[in-house]
Design an enzyme around this catalytic site. Sequence first.
Site, short mmCIF file in Angstrom:
data_model
loop_
_atom_site.label_atom_id
_atom_site.label_comp_id
_atom_site.label_asym_id
_atom_site.label_seq_id
_atom_site.Cartn_x
_atom_site.Cartn_y
_atom_site.Cartn_z
N TYR A 157 0.85 -1.20 0.00
CA TYR A 157 0.00 0.00 0.00
C TYR A 157 0.88 1.24 0.00
CZ TYR A 157 -3.30 3.63 1.30
OH TYR A 157 -4.03 4.81 1.31
N LYS A 161 1.32 4.47 -2.76
CA LYS A 161 1.15 5.91 -2.45
C LYS A 161 2.46 6.66 -2.69
CE LYS A 161 -3.24 6.01 -1.68
NZ LYS A 161 -4.17 6.80 -2.52
N THR A 192 -13.49 6.39 7.13
CA THR A 192 -14.32 6.12 5.94
C THR A 192 -14.51 4.60 5.89
OG1 THR A 192 -12.34 5.81 4.58
CG2 THR A 192 -13.20 8.06 4.69
N PHE A 194 -12.43 2.87 4.40
CA PHE A 194 -11.05 2.45 4.10
C PHE A 194 -10.60 1.22 4.90
CE2 PHE A 194 -6.49 2.78 5.01
CZ PHE A 194 -5.93 2.92 3.76
P1 NDP Z 1 -13.44 4.45 0.92
O1 NDP Z 1 -13.25 2.97 0.93
O2 NDP Z 1 -14.51 5.02 1.77
O3 NDP Z 1 -13.63 4.96 -0.58
C1 NDP Z 1 -12.85 4.46 -1.64
C2 NDP Z 1 -13.53 4.81 -2.94
O4 NDP Z 1 -12.72 4.30 -4.02
C3 NDP Z 1 -14.90 4.18 -3.06
O5 NDP Z 1 -15.79 5.10 -3.64
C4 NDP Z 1 -14.67 3.00 -4.01
O6 NDP Z 1 -15.85 2.79 -4.78
C5 NDP Z 1 -13.57 3.57 -4.91
N1 NDP Z 1 -12.84 2.52 -5.62
C6 NDP Z 1 -12.10 1.51 -5.09
N2 NDP Z 1 -11.65 0.71 -6.07
C7 NDP Z 1 -12.12 1.22 -7.25
C8 NDP Z 1 -12.02 0.84 -8.60
N3 NDP Z 1 -11.32 -0.25 -8.98
N4 NDP Z 1 -12.62 1.61 -9.55
C9 NDP Z 1 -13.33 2.70 -9.19
N5 NDP Z 1 -13.47 3.11 -7.92
C10 NDP Z 1 -12.88 2.38 -6.96
O7 NDP Z 1 -12.01 5.04 1.34
P2 NDP Z 1 -11.46 6.54 1.40
O8 NDP Z 1 -12.50 7.53 1.06
O9 NDP Z 1 -10.73 6.67 2.67
O10 NDP Z 1 -10.38 6.46 0.24
C11 NDP Z 1 -10.27 7.41 -0.81
C12 NDP Z 1 -8.81 7.66 -1.12
O11 NDP Z 1 -8.18 8.23 0.02
C13 NDP Z 1 -8.00 6.41 -1.45
O12 NDP Z 1 -7.13 6.71 -2.53
C14 NDP Z 1 -7.20 6.15 -0.18
O13 NDP Z 1 -6.00 5.46 -0.43
C15 NDP Z 1 -6.95 7.57 0.27
N6 NDP Z 1 -6.60 7.76 1.68
C16 NDP Z 1 -7.42 7.34 2.68
C17 NDP Z 1 -7.08 7.55 4.00
C18 NDP Z 1 -7.90 7.05 5.14
O14 NDP Z 1 -7.38 6.99 6.29
N7 NDP Z 1 -9.16 6.73 4.94
C19 NDP Z 1 -5.85 8.29 4.35
C20 NDP Z 1 -5.05 8.68 3.22
C21 NDP Z 1 -5.44 8.44 1.94
P3 NDP Z 1 -16.40 1.35 -5.25
O15 NDP Z 1 -16.04 0.35 -4.20
O16 NDP Z 1 -17.88 1.60 -5.37
O17 NDP Z 1 -15.75 1.13 -6.57
C1 8X3 Z 2 -4.28 5.72 4.65
C2 8X3 Z 2 -3.63 6.13 5.92
O1 8X3 Z 2 -1.90 5.46 7.66
O2 8X3 Z 2 -3.51 3.76 6.97
O3 8X3 Z 2 -3.55 6.04 3.53
O4 8X3 Z 2 -1.75 4.42 5.51
S1 8X3 Z 2 -2.66 4.88 6.53
#
Ligand code: NDP
Ligand code: 8X3
Length: 258
Positions: A157, A161, A192, A194
């Site tokens: 992961y 990133k 979220t 996530f």
């Molecule tokens: P969520 O799981 O709540 O949302 C992820 C979104 O990505 C969903 O809408 C999902 O939709 C979509 N997605 C995943 N795979 C695919 C795919 N193959 N095609 C199209 N859409 C896809 O997580 P977050 O909102 O937290 O994540 C959003 C971004 O933020 C990510 O890039 C994550 O790495 C990043 N991030 C998150 C953090 C956290 O702590 N939550 C911290 C730092 C970064 P669906 O499943 O319907 O396709």
């Molecule tokens: C999501 C935050 O710390 O789980 O990118 O990698 S962490």
Amino acid sequence: MPQLKDKTALITGASSGIGRACVELFAREGARLVICARREDRVKQLAKELIDKYGVDVHAFGLDVRNQKEVEQKLSSLPEKYRAIDILVNNAGLSRGLDKLHEGLLSDWEEMIDTNVKGLLYVSRVVISGMVARKRGDVVNIGSIAGHEVYPAGNVYCATKFAVDAITKGMQIDLVDSPVRVSVVDPGMVETEFSIVRFHGDTGRAGKVYEGITPLSGADVAEAILFCVTRPPHVNIHQVRIMPTNQAAAMVAHRQPK
Ligand code: NDP
Ligand code: 8X3
């Protein structure tokens, strides 16, 4: 005055979390929206809600960013009104598993690399070429603190990133002779779906990630994204790192005892 009136924004991963919060904020700010995710039912329902609440134009459809042909076909045949994308938020992404490298699942690795790296590239290739031709556009990539520090069992992961960070820098260099701007927003802990996705649906384990701390919300991150795309034309915010107050680094958080 709404800050995004007459702007068309494409947000990937709009069915949940940061993507959904960004769509809601951009709708409030008057943007014309193109929203997608694999769960088409969710983005279509969201579109209905936003049209009713804000009277904005929304085009919602199912898209798996891992499928290059689908990405190219759907993004290059958008209805006329939505074709000239001003803002791209490359948000779709996920983590799968938290295992030592030699114990990791190959299917988890493929899914993360195909979504977070290759999917982001496929979408960007189609959209940025249009932005360059139109001589305007903003791209915001959603990175992570995991793109700046590797933590135990974060291996693949984190690598995806780190790749988002490198791709962002590459875009900034390649677009230096154009008005198109590129930013990366790197959040710490955001509550979220996530962690539920990371732990393959284990909600108990996912809940523990946020125990004793107030994490960021998707809306907090959406505010940072909006900031990037609403600067005057001569200002490009290269990177935003946004953390919960009680998290200092990936593995350094102050938690209140229960
Ligand atoms: P969520 O799981 O709540 O949302 C992820 C979104 O990505 C969903 O809408 C999902 O939709 C979509 N997605 C995943 N795979 C695919 C795919 N193959 N095609 C199209 N859409 C896809 O997580 P977050 O909102 O937290 O994540 C959003 C971004 O933020 C990510 O890039 C994550 O790495 C990043 N991030 C998150 C953090 C956290 O702590 N939550 C911290 C730092 C970064 P669906 O499943 O319907 O396709
Ligand atoms: C999501 C935050 O710390 O789980 O990118 O990698 S962490």
